[in-house]
Design a protein around this motif. Sequence first.
Motif, PDB file in Angstrom:
ATOM      1  N   PRO A 203      49.563  34.057  11.556  1.00  6.97           N
ATOM      2  CA  PRO A 203      48.203  33.497  11.720  1.00  6.97           C
ATOM      3  C   PRO A 203      47.201  34.152  10.775  1.00  6.97           C
ATOM      4  O   PRO A 203      46.308  33.478  10.259  1.00  6.97           O
ATOM      5  N   GLU A 204      47.349  35.441  10.539  1.00  2.00           N
ATOM      6  CA  GLU A 204      46.453  36.146   9.612  1.00  2.00           C
ATOM      7  C   GLU A 204      46.670  35.658   8.183  1.00  2.00           C
ATOM      8  O   GLU A 204      45.707  35.421   7.435  1.00  2.00           O
ATOM      9  N   ILE A 205      47.938  35.500   7.800  1.00  2.07           N
ATOM     10  CA  ILE A 205      48.268  35.067   6.437  1.00  2.07           C
ATOM     11  C   ILE A 205      47.748  33.651   6.185  1.00  2.07           C
ATOM     12  O   ILE A 205      47.064  33.388   5.190  1.00  2.07           O
ATOM     13  N   CYS A 206      48.071  32.737   7.077  1.00  5.72           N
ATOM     14  CA  CYS A 206      47.640  31.345   6.915  1.00  5.72           C
ATOM     15  C   CYS A 206      46.113  31.232   6.979  1.00  5.72           C
ATOM     16  O   CYS A 206      45.509  30.395   6.303  1.00  5.72           O
ATOM     17  N   GLY A 207      45.510  32.102   7.804  1.00  8.21           N
ATOM     18  CA  GLY A 207      44.070  32.052   7.984  1.00  8.21           C
ATOM     19  C   GLY A 207      43.276  32.420   6.751  1.00  8.21           C
ATOM     20  O   GLY A 207      42.102  32.040   6.628  1.00  8.21           O
ATOM     21  N   TYR A 229      43.932  27.781  17.502  1.00  5.39           N
ATOM     22  CA  TYR A 229      45.245  28.368  17.812  1.00  5.39           C
ATOM     23  C   TYR A 229      45.084  29.607  18.681  1.00  5.39           C
ATOM     24  O   TYR A 229      45.776  29.780  19.687  1.00  5.39           O
ATOM     25  N   LEU A 230      44.146  30.489  18.311  1.00  6.81           N
ATOM     26  CA  LEU A 230      43.948  31.728  19.061  1.00  6.81           C
ATOM     27  C   LEU A 230      43.398  31.474  20.459  1.00  6.81           C
ATOM     28  O   LEU A 230      43.596  32.283  21.371  1.00  6.81           O
ATOM     29  N   ALA A 231      42.697  30.348  20.635  1.00  8.32           N
ATOM     30  CA  ALA A 231      42.163  30.001  21.949  1.00  8.32           C
ATOM     31  C   ALA A 231      43.214  29.336  22.826  1.00  8.32           C
ATOM     32  O   ALA A 231      43.030  29.204  24.042  1.00  8.32           O
ATOM     33  N   ALA A 254      54.965  30.761  19.904  1.00 13.05           N
ATOM     34  CA  ALA A 254      55.105  30.197  18.564  1.00 13.05           C
ATOM     35  C   ALA A 254      53.929  30.578  17.678  1.00 13.05           C
ATOM     36  O   ALA A 254      52.794  30.675  18.128  1.00 13.05           O
ATOM     37  N   VAL A 255      54.223  30.805  16.404  1.00 11.88           N
ATOM     38  CA  VAL A 255      53.187  31.026  15.397  1.00 11.88           C
ATOM     39  C   VAL A 255      53.213  29.837  14.436  1.00 11.88           C
ATOM     40  O   VAL A 255      54.015  28.921  14.579  1.00 11.88           O
ATOM     41  N   CYS A 256      52.345  29.873  13.443  1.00 11.77           N
ATOM     42  CA  CYS A 256      52.169  28.729  12.538  1.00 11.77           C
ATOM     43  C   CYS A 256      53.486  28.166  11.994  1.00 11.77           C
ATOM     44  O   CYS A 256      53.722  26.962  12.018  1.00 11.77           O
ATOM     45  N   THR A 257      54.330  29.066  11.490  1.00  9.55           N
ATOM     46  CA  THR A 257      55.554  28.619  10.822  1.00  9.55           C
ATOM     47  C   THR A 257      56.582  28.018  11.778  1.00  9.55           C
ATOM     48  O   THR A 257      57.453  27.278  11.340  1.00  9.55           O
ATOM     49  N   ASP A 258      56.492  28.339  13.063  1.00 18.61           N
ATOM     50  CA  ASP A 258      57.434  27.754  14.022  1.00 18.61           C
ATOM     51  C   ASP A 258      57.228  26.253  14.166  1.00 18.61           C
ATOM     52  O   ASP A 258      58.170  25.506  14.415  1.00 18.61           O
TER      53      ASP A 258
END
Length: 346
Positions: A203-207, A229-231, A254-258
């Motif tokens: 999430p930090e990288i994509c953000g 996403y964080l909410a 799950a994170v972004c890439t999932d």
Amino acid sequence: MKRFLLPLLVAFAASPAWAGIPAESEDCLGCHSDPDQTYDLPSGEKLSLYVNQEAFAKSVHGEMLRCTECHTDKTSDHATGELKFKTRREVTRAYYEQCKGCHFANYTKTLDGVHFAVMAKGNDKAALCVDCHGAHDISRPGQPRARISQMCSGCHGKEAAVYARSVHGRLAGSSSDVPVCTDCHRAHDTTDPRDGALAARTPEICGRCHTDEKLMKRYGLSTKVVDTYLADFHGMAASLQQGKKKGPGVRLAAVCTDCHGVHDIEKSDSPNSSVMAANLQKTCAKCHEGASESFPKAWLSHYEPTPEKAPIVWAVQLFYKLMIPFMVGGLVLQIALHLWRVVVNR
């Protein structure tokens, strides 16, 4: 013969290929300008001794380094004409050590990277400085940016081919906006994608890009994706897990890439996208075994609740936004009135 060669050498030294090359290096290049010059190693391999003078002159080292600053007497012996190396890979590893003399900060970063870890376990093919940056034709990092992914493809061909077909890869050659390999994996301290640390940082990288309003405006994309996403349950669970020790592949949510993919990310409205409505059930089922066709409808995705989108959720949120301040305010007022009465009655 000397009368013939001397004017030729003078003219050659004055050519553009020699422009900017330190004078002390001209003697070396005078011999190492023969493309057919090679050295037979004990392994049976042939080591090219040719240096492209034009490429070297244009390189970042061409105007500032003498040949002997990298090619010391520890790595070559002109007196005997012998090299102490048995294979071409030994030569590469030797000059990997030479780089740390000037680039010690980046060298120390490599010690924390997956490439060094793999090499320490005996994998002789692990990437070293010259594998990525080149030898005599070193250019400034990221010039052009598309070269970074091309360089990584030398070892990671399968992943590079998938990336090239993705929405990021298709734009990489014509735009500096999109991420290349090192933007996500880092350059010198490259993270091992198998240990879970990289996924946790997703999430930090994509953000970095997807919260940049100026950048996202060019492509008509929302900058609310990280906040929403964080909410959400996924983001909250992932945030709670930050900083906690965990085994490889162990994650709470799950994170972004999932959902969006790793190297094969597509536009959300593309038929091949894993988050396309028609494909979302299959994507959810990777974590939620047995997810039905209606399962994805219970998730708001990156949408914020509105009267048009998820009106019930919007109404419940509005109710709590009004009710909670009313209840807390009423409680505070009751306590204040009670204390006032106690003081007055005294």
